[in-house]
Design a protein around this motif. Structure first.
Motif, short mmCIF file in Angstrom:
data_model
loop_
_atom_site.label_atom_id
_atom_site.label_comp_id
_atom_site.label_asym_id
_atom_site.label_seq_id
_atom_site.Cartn_x
_atom_site.Cartn_y
_atom_site.Cartn_z
N ARG A 74 0.87 -1.18 0.00
CA ARG A 74 0.00 0.00 0.00
C ARG A 74 0.90 1.22 0.00
NH1 ARG A 74 -4.29 0.39 4.66
NH2 ARG A 74 -5.57 -0.87 3.27
N LYS A 102 4.41 0.64 -11.25
CA LYS A 102 3.87 -0.42 -12.12
C LYS A 102 4.98 -1.02 -12.98
CE LYS A 102 0.47 -2.77 -14.04
NZ LYS A 102 1.32 -3.72 -14.81
N GLN A 110 -1.46 -5.26 -10.64
CA GLN A 110 -2.33 -4.08 -10.71
C GLN A 110 -1.86 -3.01 -9.72
OE1 GLN A 110 -6.38 -4.86 -9.67
NE2 GLN A 110 -7.17 -2.92 -10.45
N SER A 112 -3.74 0.39 -8.23
CA SER A 112 -5.02 1.11 -8.24
C SER A 112 -4.81 2.61 -8.40
CB SER A 112 -5.80 0.84 -6.95
OG SER A 112 -5.12 1.39 -5.83
N ASP A 113 -5.81 3.28 -8.95
CA ASP A 113 -5.80 4.74 -9.11
C ASP A 113 -6.53 5.36 -7.93
OD1 ASP A 113 -6.10 7.38 -9.76
OD2 ASP A 113 -6.81 7.04 -11.79
N THR A 116 -9.77 7.27 -8.94
CA THR A 116 -10.88 6.42 -9.38
C THR A 116 -11.47 5.65 -8.21
OG1 THR A 116 -9.83 6.17 -11.55
CG2 THR A 116 -11.55 4.58 -10.96
N ALA A 117 -10.56 5.16 -7.33
CA ALA A 117 -11.01 4.36 -6.19
C ALA A 117 -11.49 5.21 -5.02
CB ALA A 117 -9.86 3.46 -5.72
N ALA A 129 -2.55 4.11 -2.84
CA ALA A 129 -2.77 3.19 -3.96
C ALA A 129 -2.43 1.79 -3.51
CB ALA A 129 -1.91 3.59 -5.15
N GLN A 130 -3.24 0.84 -3.96
CA GLN A 130 -3.01 -0.57 -3.62
C GLN A 130 -2.23 -1.24 -4.76
OE1 GLN A 130 -4.14 -1.41 -0.62
NE2 GLN A 130 -3.24 -3.46 -0.64
N THR A 132 -0.83 -4.77 -6.18
CA THR A 132 -1.07 -6.21 -6.05
C THR A 132 -0.10 -6.97 -6.95
OG1 THR A 132 -3.42 -5.77 -5.65
CG2 THR A 132 -2.79 -8.04 -6.16
#
Length: 755
Positions: A74, A102, A110, A112-113, A116-117, A129-130, A132
């Motif tokens: 995270r 990334k 992935q 995350s944004d 967006t999240a 941001a997460q 994974t």
């Protein structure tokens, strides 16, 4: 036992080159296995049979795409002071940093944004941001870790505060400097005890061989068996400590036998037959205590216990085979400069003097040693000394009443670590409960029942007083399992969050009875509750099994009921006092700067039961080495009080050296970055101080003096059925020559040693 080990010692001494070659081959074989078949150690802990683990397993089964076993990170990003993270400049910097993350590894599935999240703080300054990964953390390479670190640094270079947490981050590099210091201190203690570099070096060399074999074997098995990274640390800790101690007792006995006139081969054989017998039974009690950890039915504890037990078994084998062989190579040099003086004998040395007389070569007439002065003082006022020692340990143990258990999280890491900084940033920006979200699952074979149950559960959860937020249920493809995330208002380790878990489980029971749908809860706090309950339920049967088996072994060794029972009670005092000190330092922060402890917090849940197992084994070690000599004097005709004094004088020096060596080795692990290893090393060092010097050298002789001859009594019917293990080597005294010929003695009558 003594005659069997006498033969082993004699054969090892005679065929010393073969013995050394065999151990070299064993070390080489496991070393090759470690280099070719090893895998990365795991950092995960599973709790089979608990609700939290069942919920975790359900997630892995019903949501395979989420890859519950994949590594995660995270990343927390904060705008400069007075700015918003959503401003054009800061948003561009954030997006660039996440793009670098990334691209840092092909194993990242992935990122995350945050926009967006909707992972933005209410004040607009912080986002997260997460990240994974597609593989478990144990499969990540140094390149993956380095790439992530460089990506985080690139975000910092653009003006953002960027920190991260999660199991995808590299563990801190362990420095072995402190362990080397502990080993060096052990060498100094051995040199002072023996006065000979060769005699001091021999236990160190054999301990290294034993630990080398143990560590190579564990390394080779870590991948195939998915062993936790803490397994090897505990095995190393105990392997070095008992390896040095066991060799110390046999070398000390060998020097005494040489001083009594036996030639080198016979002295090595007799040392192995007597001191070696004590080593075997002392090692057996340690193995019982460690292997007994399997009773708890926790995989990490079972693995740690069995691995450490294996290291102890190897230490015993090395001490009873390799030590006699190396004594053959050492020759007269192992005796040092004072070759005509008997060194301090070990606890199994037969008394060549009358009970109570001065030991040859120990102290000058009229100038008693420290051990003799101490035991004389204890025996003058045994009742007062017994009461004073018990009260003192009781006072030290008082903090254990405030013991708090927990699993380590990022909030318990050093304040300078990125994980701790990320933890604090999330707590400040999103609330204290954000770092400990609870995952509630609702499932049923009928998707309609599962959806209805999840809807009802969501409404009930939102009505609980300590809930900050409840996410809508997310369902798997088949629709039979839903996940609800609950954010508490309170911190993960707080009592309020623990009460919240209990309330959720109460709601789950009501849901099952009303709709038939099953609901489970997992998360950090839920895991802590479940593991504490598991240990509470297991500690009594564990103690019953381990203490029961060890008491049976001690009854066999001492042929007494009261001595083993007293030994077990003394152990309880030692372990409670050491846990009390552990609470005062690691939980309350007393004197924490002395050991470099940056962050206090709850004691790790594994610690109490692990301490109980290890301390019990080590306590029985000192019991065997110290009290065996007292029983021997009593068997040879001394009265009960004189037997205590004589046995103590003959064994105190070597037992003291052995205890100081263990303290040095354990204290070396206090420098570890791992919270569990740091606290375990500290707790064990303190436990040895209490057990060796307060319990075994004060309470034990005082209690034996008060009990008198009753201490050594055994019901006749038990005496008849118990086999005679002859740990004192009485049969050796009868069947081996007292003054062997100076050159090659005749061993044609080797069958004389059979029994």
């Amino acid at each position: 036992m003594a005659t069997f080990l006498h033969k082993i010692g004699r054969a090892a001494f005679t065929r010393r080159r073969l013995v050394v070659l065999l151990w070299a081959l064993v070390l080489g074989a496991v070393g090759i296995g470690a280099s070719t078949g090893s895998g990365p150690a795991s950092s995960s802990i599973s709790l089979p049979g608990t609700e939290a683990q069942r919920a975790f397993d359900l997630l892995g089964e019903k949501f395979p795409a989420a890859n519950a076993d994949g590594a995660t990170a995270r990343v927390v990003l904060r705008a400069p002071d007075g700015e918003k993270i959503g401003s054009a400049e800061n948003k561009a910097a954030l997006e660039a940093a996440l793009a670098d993350i990334k691209d840092s590894s092909a194993r990242i599935g992935q990122v995350s944004d945050p926009f967006t999240a909707k992972a933005l703080s209410a004040d607009g300054t912080t986002a997260y941001a997460q990240v994974t990964y597609t593989t478990p953390d144990s499969d990540l390479t140094d390149g993956d870790h380095t790439g992530l670190d460089e990506a985080l640094e690139s975000g910092r270079d653009q003006g953002l505060t960027v920190e991260a947490s999660g199991n995808a981050l590299a563990a801190p590099e362990e420095s072995h400097t402190a362990e080397a210091v502990g080993f060096a201190l052990a060498a100094v203690i051995l040199l002072i005890t023996f006065g000979s570099l060769i005699a001091a070096g021999l236990p160190l060399l054999t301990a290294l061989v034993g630990v080398g074999v143990s560590m190579a074997a564990i390394t080779a098995l870590s991948g195939p068996l998915d062993l936790n990274s803490n397994v090897s640390a505990l095995a190393t800790m105990l392997g070095i400590a008992v390896g040095i101690d066991y060799a110390l007792f046999i070398v000390s006995r060998y020097r005494s036998e040489r001083a009594d006139g036996h030639d080198a081969r016979e002295a090595a054989a007799r040392a192995n037959g007597t001191a070696g017998s004590a080593v075997v039974f002392a090692g057996l009690t340690v193995v019982i205590a460690l292997a007994g950890l399997a009773v708890v039915n926790l995989p990490i504890l079972t693995a740690m216990g069995l691995a450490a037990a294996g290291a102890v078994v190897i230490a015993v084998l090395v001490a009873t085979t390799l030590v006699p062989a190396l004594l053959g190579f050492a020759g007269e040099r192992v005796r040092g400069k004072t070759r005509k003086k008997a060194p301090a004998a070990d606890s199994t040395k037969p008394d060549s003097t009358k009970p109570g007389s001065t030991k040859p070569g120990s102290t000058k007439p009229g100038r008693p040693g420290m051990g003799q002065r101490w035991i004389s003082y204890v025996l003058r006022k045994p009742a007062q000394m017994l009461v004073l020692a018990v009260i003192a340990l009781g006072v030290v143990a008082l903090p254990v009443t405030q013991l708090e258990l927990g699993l380590p999280d990022d909030g318990s890491k050093a304040a300078s670590s990125t994980q701790r900084k990320a933890y604090d940033m999330l707590s400040e920006s999103f609330g204290p409960g954000f770092n400990g979200p609870l995952t509630v699952t609702v499932d049923d074979q009928d998707p309609a029942v599962a959806r209805s149950g999840a809807q009802d559960m969501g409404k009930s959860l939102a009505g609980l007083p300590d809930v900050a937020a409840v996410t809508p249920a997310a369902f798997n493809e088949s629709g039979d399992t839903g996940i609800i995330t609950v954010i508490p208002k309170s911190a993960p380790g707080s009592d309020a969050t623990k009460n919240l878990v209990d309330d959720i489980r109460t709601l789950a029971g009501d849901l099952r009875s009303d709709t038939g749908a099953r609901s489970l809860v997992t998360g950090t706090t839920a895991l802590n509750i479940d593991i504490s309950d598991k240990f509470s339920a297991a500690i009594v049967p564990y103690l019953a099994v381990v203490v029961g088996l060890a008491v049976l072994v001690l009854i066999l060794v001492f042929r007494s009921i009261l001595v083993p029972v007293k030994a077990a009670l003394g152990f309880l005092l030692s372990v409670l006092a050491s846990l009390g000190v552990l609470v005062a330092v690691f939980q309350w922060g007393w004197l924490k700067d002395l050991i470099g402890l940056e962050q206090t917090g709850p004691i790790m849940s594994l610690m109490p039961v692990l301490m109980v197992g290890i301390v019990f084994g080590l306590a029985m070690d000192y019991q065997v080495f110290l009290v065996t000599r007292m029983r021997e004097a009593y068997v040879h005709g001394a009265d009960a009080r004189t037997a205590v004094e004589t046995g103590f004088k003959h064994s105190a020096t070597v037992v003291t050296a052995a205890a100081l060596i263990m303290i040095s080795v354990f204290a070396g692990f206090v420098g570890s970055h791992d919270a569990m290893i740091k606290s375990l090393g500290f707790g064990l060092a303190v436990a040895v101080v209490f057990d060796a010097f307060v319990v075994r050298m004060t309470i034990v002789p005082a209690a034996l003096a008060l009990l008198g001859k009753r201490a050594w009594s055994l019901p006749t019917w038990i005496d008849r059925i118990l086999p005679n293990v002859d740990i004192e080597g009485e049969k050796l005294a009868k069947h081996t020559p007292v003054a062997p010929t100076p050159r090659e003695p005749s061993y044609a009558g080797s069958t004389d040693h059979n029994h």
